[in-house]
Design an enzyme around this catalytic site. Structure first.
Site, PDB file in Angstrom:
ATOM      1  N   SER A   1      -8.373  -9.501  -5.817  1.00 43.87           N
ATOM      2  CA  SER A   1      -8.839  -9.136  -4.483  1.00 43.87           C
ATOM      3  C   SER A   1      -9.645 -10.309  -3.959  1.00 43.87           C
ATOM      4  CB  SER A   1      -9.724  -7.893  -4.611  1.00 43.87           C
ATOM      5  OG  SER A   1     -10.874  -8.007  -3.822  1.00 43.87           O
TER       6      SER A   1
ATOM      7  N   ARG B   1       0.896  -1.157   0.000  1.00 44.60           N
ATOM      8  CA  ARG B   1       0.000   0.000   0.000  1.00 44.60           C
ATOM      9  C   ARG B   1       0.930   1.201   0.000  1.00 44.60           C
ATOM     10  NH1 ARG B   1      -5.225  -1.979   1.398  1.00 44.60           N
ATOM     11  NH2 ARG B   1      -5.057  -4.074   2.207  1.00 44.60           N
TER      12      ARG B   1
ATOM     13  N   ARG C   1     -18.864 -39.649 -27.423  1.00 47.24           N
ATOM     14  CA  ARG C   1     -19.517 -39.098 -26.242  1.00 47.24           C
ATOM     15  C   ARG C   1     -18.995 -37.700 -25.882  1.00 47.24           C
ATOM     16  NH1 ARG C   1     -21.206 -43.376 -22.691  1.00 47.24           N
ATOM     17  NH2 ARG C   1     -20.384 -42.203 -20.947  1.00 47.24           N
TER      18      ARG C   1
ATOM     19  N   ASP D   1     -11.827 -10.400  -1.716  1.00 52.45           N
ATOM     20  CA  ASP D   1     -13.189 -10.087  -1.266  1.00 52.45           C
ATOM     21  C   ASP D   1     -14.237 -10.225  -2.365  1.00 52.45           C
ATOM     22  OD1 ASP D   1     -12.016  -9.446   1.067  1.00 52.45           O
ATOM     23  OD2 ASP D   1     -12.150  -7.278   0.841  1.00 52.45           O
TER      24      ASP D   1
ATOM     25  N   SER E   1      -6.136   0.276  -5.925  1.00 56.19           N
ATOM     26  CA  SER E   1      -5.040   0.311  -6.910  1.00 56.19           C
ATOM     27  C   SER E   1      -5.557   0.768  -8.266  1.00 56.19           C
ATOM     28  CB  SER E   1      -4.426  -1.079  -7.076  1.00 56.19           C
ATOM     29  OG  SER E   1      -4.336  -1.722  -5.840  1.00 56.19           O
TER      30      SER E   1
END
Length: 731
Positions: free
Chosen positions: A114, A38, A685, A116, A71
């Site tokens: 990320s 960061r 198949r 999250d 970012s």
């Protein structure tokens, strides 16, 4: 660029050229090799000025940013200020006029990394699936300890502003209650939750699991903490309660197969977007919509992500859920339907009997699909019947009613609890029709692989002769081979891919001790090369032999030469995957012997047949969820068909009442099984057209072969609010 934006601001040795070997062997490593930080400096204009200076001096005007919304927002500001920054640098004499003209534009493409999954515009962000793997591993482990003691577990997962991880893990483990920032519980939730927990205890459920997102709030925007919840359960119910905070475990570990493939697809898309960028194209984000790579304007995505936060701050929670996107909304609705059982007297009875059956080979996630179908069916007022041991069991009358509580805890179980067989219904049509009559079955849900598809075709053909088969029938694809026509994905394939990837990682590691070794690994899949091809992509293999792309002795020879060249570099090991039926003469043994002979003195060989371990194991988070959601959707379709024709006498004879439910590109489709006939290669198949073959050149390029890769279908920018008539396939 090491250390994120900090590296860009500091310059010097923080900006280094990456070559082929420098990124070798990082595919299976979690976190980020080039580091990430960061960066306060980049938030200031002075910081960005330094960064611009460092880039211009190296002639860099294309930036690919992998990060979260912070970012990406930063990258967009940087791009807007670029020409101003260069002019200022020129005034201070740090760069000359010529450089200003030469590097007048900065192109930016973003990829969302990320855990999250909090970024609007993409169904899945890079890292989310791996985080879910960590959470589910913990839940599975807790389930076994809690089975022995009656306990309540409060599990706190990451997600300060976004409840995606909490919601999906709650869906994947059948949690009793979930707390999300976007959808706070209604007033009086404390009492409702305690009632729910004690009801579940009364139903002999030994274990209560409550999942809390770290940013969970109530309707007044006050935080709800795991400790608070624990206190509540202990004081109100006196249950033995434990809190587990997962914390940074969720960020760690090796990336899942899904994340590796997603990131590889997105990485290529990003580079191509940069190559195609002009000074006029706005900064874009490459993202996933259903099973399709798309490009979206970065500004719109960031704006929408901020709108969600604003809606939450202003307590407009319905809007927040809507803005999060289709995938989040479907998850939330499905979770609510499956977790909370209404009392019987509140359910409107349909007087219909709906049967569920497993057909074909076992696939991880089948049980999750059965659980979801049974519960949605009961909630819709049907009587649900389970058929044991496939069509053979059906013919023998192994049919029993199955209740809400009977399917508790099924999501995490591998294999097929109902039992499954490859037998087709053709030989037993008379007996099956008899059983449909005896149990007055009004609709049939088939969960299975290619045999299920063939079985559905046989039942559809027999409608003229047996009116018992004139009921709505739908098939949900579940097979590790992923070879069912009408769907890009099938339940169980993701779990098998993870097994293959894990094994390849271990094998590669063993090879790092013994230098100059090549491994040949045989995967399952029948004639379908999905597992071999995608496994090769996810494990970073040098080649994958599949039936769909014929190969001859010259191809084998060129692969051996390629590996011989590779052994001269610092990466002294090779990995080759072979689909079990890719060629009747070039068997795994043949390829092993050929490589051993040709590689004499340069590398030695080992072979490994993975076999049935690919069908087993606990289902991956993707398969649990995909199984849960697609099966719930199939059940809704059945209910809708049955509602259209109240009364017992209606016969369903049209083709659209006997379908396969599948995902194609970015939508969910119910396709009549008779229409899929022409798209099927019955001898081998497999479907005649398979989407993943387009990713094949990508694997070759990553293994340093010359190949041309067609990128996203249009390569055009789309807008975030693209909603057509079709039903979006939110994964």
């Amino acid at each position: 660029m090491p250390k994120g934006y900090q590296g860009m601001v500091d310059g010097g040795s923080n900006i280094v050229e990456a070559d082929w070997e420098s990124v070798s062997s990082i595919l299976q490593v979690g976190g980020t090799i080039i580091g990430s930080a960061r960066c306060k400096a980049f938030r200031t204009r002075e910081g960005r000025l330094k960064a611009a200076c460092n880039l211009v001096q190296r002639g860099i005007t294309n930036l690919c940013v992998i990060g979260g919304d912070g970012s990406l927002t930063g990258a967009n500001i940087f791009r807007k200020e670029w020409s101003g920054l260069l002019e200022e640098l020129a005034q201070h004499g740090e760069i000359d006029k010529e450089q200003v003209q030469k590097h007048a534009y900065l192109n930016v493409v973003g990829m969302v990394g990320s855990i999250d999954n909090d970024f609007c515009g993409t169904d899945m962000t890079i890292g989310t699936d791996s985080a879910l793997h960590r959470i589910i591993e913990v839940v599975d482990a807790i389930m076994t300890t809690a089975q022995s003691h009656q306990r309540t577990f409060v599990l706190e997962v990451m997600g300060r502003h976004c409840g995606y991880l909490a919601l999906v893990s709650a869906l994947a483990c059948g949690a009793d209650w979930v707390f999300l920032p976007e959808s706070p519980p209604e007033e009086g939730w404390q009492e409702n939750m305690c009632i729910k927990l004690s009801e579940n205890r009364a139903r002999k459920k030994r274990l209560n699991i409550i999942i809390v997102a770290e940013g969970a709030i109530d309707t007044q925007n006050k935080p709800i903490t795991s400790e608070q919840i624990k206190e509540l359960v202990v004081t109100q119910l006196g249950y033995d309660t434990r809190v587990t905070i997962l914390g940074h475990v969720q960020r760690g570990g090796t990336p899942s197969a899904f994340d590796r493939i997603l990131a590889s697809r997105m990485g290529v898309e990003a580079v191509v977007a940069l190559l195609q960028a002009t000074p006029e194209t706005p900064a874009c984000v490459v993202s996933l919509s259903g099973n399709q790579a798309v490009r979206l304007p970065l500004v719109e995505c960031v704006q929408m992500t901020q709108d969600v936060q604003k809606a939450m701050d202003e307590r407009r929670f319905k809007d927040a859920v809507r803005l999060r996107g289709r995938s989040f909304e479907t998850n939330l609705n499905t979770y609510k339907r499956l977790a909370i059982k209404f009392p019987d007297d509140q359910i409107v009875k349909s007087n219909c009997n709906v049967a569920v059956i497993n057909v074909g080979a076992p696939a991880a996630g089948m049980n999750a699909a059965v659980r979801s179908a049974v519960r949605v069916g009961i909630a819709d007022g049907h009587k649900m019947l389970a058929i044991y041991d496939g069509f053979e069991g059906f013919a023998k009358g192994q049919v029993k009613e199955i209740g809400w509580g009977d399917v508790g805890g099924w999501t995490g179980q591998g294999g097929s609890i109902l039992g499954t067989k490859r037998t087709l219904p053709g030989k037993f049509l008379e007996d099956i029709a008899q059983q449909m009559r005896t149990h007055s079955i009004n609709a049939l849900l088939i969960i299975g692989g290619f045999e299920a598809y063939l079985g559905l075709l046989e039942l559809s053909a027999a409608r003229d002769k047996y009116e018992e088969f004139c009921v709505p029938m739908v098939m949900v694809p579940a097979t590790v081979s992923n070879n069912v026509p009408g769907s890009d994905f099938s339940i169980g394939a993701d779990t098998a891919l993870n097994t293959i990837t894990d094994t390849c990682d271990r094998i590669k590691q063993s090879a790092s001790g013994t230098k100059r070794r090549v491994f040949i690994i045989e995967t399952m899949g029948g004639y379908c090369g999905y597992l071999a091809n995608m496994g090769a992509l996810a494990a970073g293999a040098d080649a994958a032999y599949i039936f769909e792309e014929p190969f001859d002795i010259r191809d084998l020879q060129s692969n051996v030469e390629h590996l011989t060249e590779k052994m001269k570099t610092t990466i002294q090991r090779g990995l080759v995957l072979r689909n079990e039926s890719c060629s009747e003469n070039y068997t795994t043994d043949f390829i092993y012997q050929l490589y051993s002979e040709e590689g004499k003195g340069v590398f030695d060989c080992r072979k490994n047949v993975l076999g049935h371990m690919q069908q087993g194991g606990a289902p991956s988070p993707f398969d649990r969820n995909f199984g849960t959601k697609i099966s719930a959707r199939a059940m809704q379709w059945i209910s809708m068909k049955l509602k259209e024709s109240p009364g017992k006498g209606k016969r369903f004879v049209t083709d659209d009442s006997i379908c396969v439910l599948g995902i194609s590109k970015r939508n969910l489709f119910f396709q009549p099984v008779t229409e899929l006939k022409k798209e099927t290669d019955f001898e081998h198949r497999i479907p005649k057209e398979q989407w993943w073959l387009k990713l094949r050149p990508l694997m070759k390029i990553l293994a340093k072969y010359e190949a041309s890769y067609e990128v996203s279908d249009s390569g055009q920018l789309e807008h975030v609010h693209h909603r057509g008539h079709e039903e979006p396939a939110a994964i």
